[in-house]
Structures are given as structure tokens and as C-alpha cells.
Design a protein around this motif. Sequence first.
Motif, short mmCIF file in Angstrom:
data_model
loop_
_atom_site.label_atom_id
_atom_site.label_comp_id
_atom_site.label_asym_id
_atom_site.label_seq_id
_atom_site.Cartn_x
_atom_site.Cartn_y
_atom_site.Cartn_z
N LYS A 124 48.80 40.18 37.17
CA LYS A 124 47.84 39.22 37.70
C LYS A 124 46.46 39.86 37.83
N VAL A 125 45.44 39.05 37.65
CA VAL A 125 44.06 39.53 37.70
C VAL A 125 43.74 40.14 39.07
N SER A 126 44.26 39.52 40.12
CA SER A 126 43.95 39.98 41.48
C SER A 126 44.50 41.37 41.77
N GLN A 127 45.43 41.85 40.95
CA GLN A 127 45.93 43.22 41.14
C GLN A 127 44.82 44.23 40.89
N TYR A 128 43.82 43.87 40.10
CA TYR A 128 42.75 44.80 39.73
C TYR A 128 41.45 44.52 40.46
N ILE A 129 41.14 43.25 40.74
CA ILE A 129 39.84 42.96 41.35
C ILE A 129 39.98 42.33 42.74
N CYS A 146 45.90 38.61 33.36
CA CYS A 146 44.86 39.00 32.40
C CYS A 146 45.09 38.31 31.05
N LYS A 147 46.34 38.13 30.70
CA LYS A 147 46.65 37.45 29.43
C LYS A 147 46.18 36.01 29.47
N ASN A 148 46.26 35.35 30.61
CA ASN A 148 45.73 33.99 30.72
C ASN A 148 44.24 33.95 30.44
N LEU A 149 43.50 34.97 30.88
CA LEU A 149 42.07 35.02 30.59
C LEU A 149 41.82 35.27 29.10
N LEU A 150 42.64 36.09 28.49
CA LEU A 150 42.52 36.36 27.05
C LEU A 150 42.79 35.13 26.21
N LEU A 187 37.55 39.71 32.81
CA LEU A 187 38.25 40.84 32.20
C LEU A 187 37.38 42.09 32.18
N GLN A 188 36.07 41.91 32.11
CA GLN A 188 35.17 43.06 32.16
C GLN A 188 35.22 43.71 33.53
N ASP A 189 35.35 42.88 34.56
CA ASP A 189 35.51 43.43 35.92
C ASP A 189 36.84 44.16 36.07
N VAL A 190 37.88 43.59 35.45
CA VAL A 190 39.21 44.22 35.49
C VAL A 190 39.15 45.60 34.86
N VAL A 191 38.57 45.68 33.66
CA VAL A 191 38.50 46.96 32.94
C VAL A 191 37.64 47.97 33.70
N ALA A 192 36.52 47.51 34.25
CA ALA A 192 35.64 48.41 35.01
C ALA A 192 36.36 48.96 36.24
N ALA A 193 37.06 48.09 36.96
CA ALA A 193 37.77 48.53 38.16
C ALA A 193 38.89 49.51 37.81
N ALA A 194 39.64 49.19 36.76
CA ALA A 194 40.78 50.04 36.38
C ALA A 194 40.34 51.39 35.83
N SER A 195 39.21 51.42 35.13
CA SER A 195 38.72 52.67 34.53
C SER A 195 37.84 53.47 35.47
#
Length: 355
Positions: A124-129, A146-150, A187-195
Motif C-alpha cells: 500500500k502507498v501509505s506504507q511509504y508516505i 503502488c501498483k494501483n498508481l502505476l 509514486l515520486q514521493d514513494v520512491v523519494a521516501a524509500a530511497s
Amino acid sequence: MSKSLLLLFVAVFCINCSSDNKESDTPPTEEPLYFPPLTGTTWKTKSVESLDWNKAAVQPLLDYLKLKNTKGFIILVNGQIVMENYFNGHDAATNWYWASAGKTLTSAMTGIAQQENLININNKVSQYIGTGWTSTPIDKENLITCKNLLTMTSGLNDATDDVTPSALTYTADAGTRWAYHNVYVKLQDVVAAASRQTWSAYFNTKLRDKIGMDGSWFASGNNSVYYSTTRSMARFGLLMYNKGKWNDDVILNESYFNEATNTSQNINLGYGYLWWLNGKASYHLPQSQASFQGSIIPTGPNDMFMALGKNDQKIYIVPSKKMVVIRMGEAADNVNLALSDFDKTLWTKINALYQ
């Protein structure tokens, strides 16, 4: 001539014939896929004549491109430049915006983050942001992966491009409705938070610099828009033509590439992970819940997958033709959506080159 000499002559003749046949039966060596150097302006070219294309079809194509407000146009075949043309005050050094064609950059970066085990697109997206990134009930927000956003299946209200929490309201459960929506940018926020890096820093290190692109991300209202030269767009197209590899360097793994460039859900068959797919039985368009029968661009190759942006920013990738086609510019017509009648006519003129 004695019988023994005659037999020897026949034997030698047969051996020579056999050798000649073997040489003639050997298939020609396939030309390796070309990648330009990471720095500088060197890029190998290939002529229309060497491809046995119809030279008489070149000028009508160029005339149409200029008429339709094109600024940059490139055709690659097997990585080499066959056509590179600039119009209307544009040149090879000028940056231009990708608009929604840049969604495919976000798709690629999401795949890169997953292969580095920073994220899992099924989470889920909320796991990252964090929670509260929408104004939907928490149980509905937690359905959105995240797949739903993709795949444009978040179920969020697509009436506006606003991605602030107050604008992201519930319309349907995630995965049950396809709607073209700016919320993919999360998704850009997800990647930024995870990285634990800024989006731009991670993008530059993991993708841009590895394939010799130039360009930068700029905030534009509710969106994040990429600007680059036409050749940089062509570099990304070449990377994706080669299924995520640049020379022998795996930038994006082939498994994710295959998922991204094939039908991603059963609602819009013409959509992958932020990529448009030609040649499917049906498709949906932005701002519509209608299903249209047939191929998105009926004049285009069925195996073509595409990055399509507002005002006709285009990356067309055609594996069967070893071809990447790039178009940057102003809107070709009054229609400003990702897809317009321009695509159909353009492909009629491109087809005339080699049919």
C-alpha cells in the motif's frame, strides 16, 4: 584422361561446390544494437537508402511535421539515427517538456526502486508516505497500492488534477475502476521516501546519468514535469526498446519491463504501467469511462508501446521494426489530450517510408 584422374577431378569439384554452398547458406551477421556514448554529441547514423526505404516519402513526412507545430523529431533504427529534424526555432540543444510522456520515467524509476528492494509495488502507498495522503476512509486508502498508481486504478476521484489530500476523494475501491489521474505522481514521493533521497537526486543517479540523458524535473502546478533535449528522450526510448538494458548494463530488469509494457489490468487493455499499448482489442482514453474497440492508433504497428503527453509529446517504440520514434513540439491540432488525430496521420506517413 585416366579413370583415376577423372574420379579425382570429380571429387575436388564436389568438395568445392559443397564449400560454395555452405558459404552461400550462411546467414548474414546481424548488426548489433548501437548505443551512443554517454557524453558528447556522437551518434551513429544510418541513411534512408541503406534501409531500402522510400526516399520519396521523406519530404511529405517533414512537411507534415512542420505544418503540425513539431519542434524535434527523431527516428532510430537499431539505435542509429535515420532521421533527425528540428523545426520552428528548435534545435538539438533546446530543452522541451515531456508532459505526460514523462509518466514513463516515473514508471521506470518505480521499477528500479523495487529491484533495489526499496519498495514493493504490491504494498500500500501509505506504507511509504504515511496515512492521510487522501481524504478517503482509512480502510479505503489502505486498499491503494503502488501498483494501483502505476495502472491508473486507484479508485480516487479523477475530476481534478489536484493531488492534495482534500481533493483525493473516494469514487470506487482500488482496482475496480480505471481513470487517468495525476495521482500517479505520488509514486515520486514513494520512491523519494524509500530511497531517503530527493526524487531528482535518485532519478539522476539511477537513470539519467547512466544512459547519458540531460534534463531536469520542474514543478508545474500539481505535477512534476521533465524537460530535456529531443536526443535525451530518444536515449530513454532506446533503453526501453532494449528492455531496460543500456549496452550490457541492466538499468531496469526485464521482468518489470515486461509487466510495464503489457496489459496491466482487465479494464483498460491498452494500458501498462503508465505506458500506452497499441494493438489491443479495446482501450480507454483520459477523462472517459467509455471502452473503445480496436487499436489506439489503427495505422500504427500492433506491437508498438507509447509514451504520450499533452500537446503531442511522443515516444513510440516498435520492436518489430527495431524502431524508436520521438516527437516534441506544440499541439498538432486543437485537441490537447495525450492522444489526437495527429497520431493516425503521422503513422500513415511513417509507414510510407518502409512499405
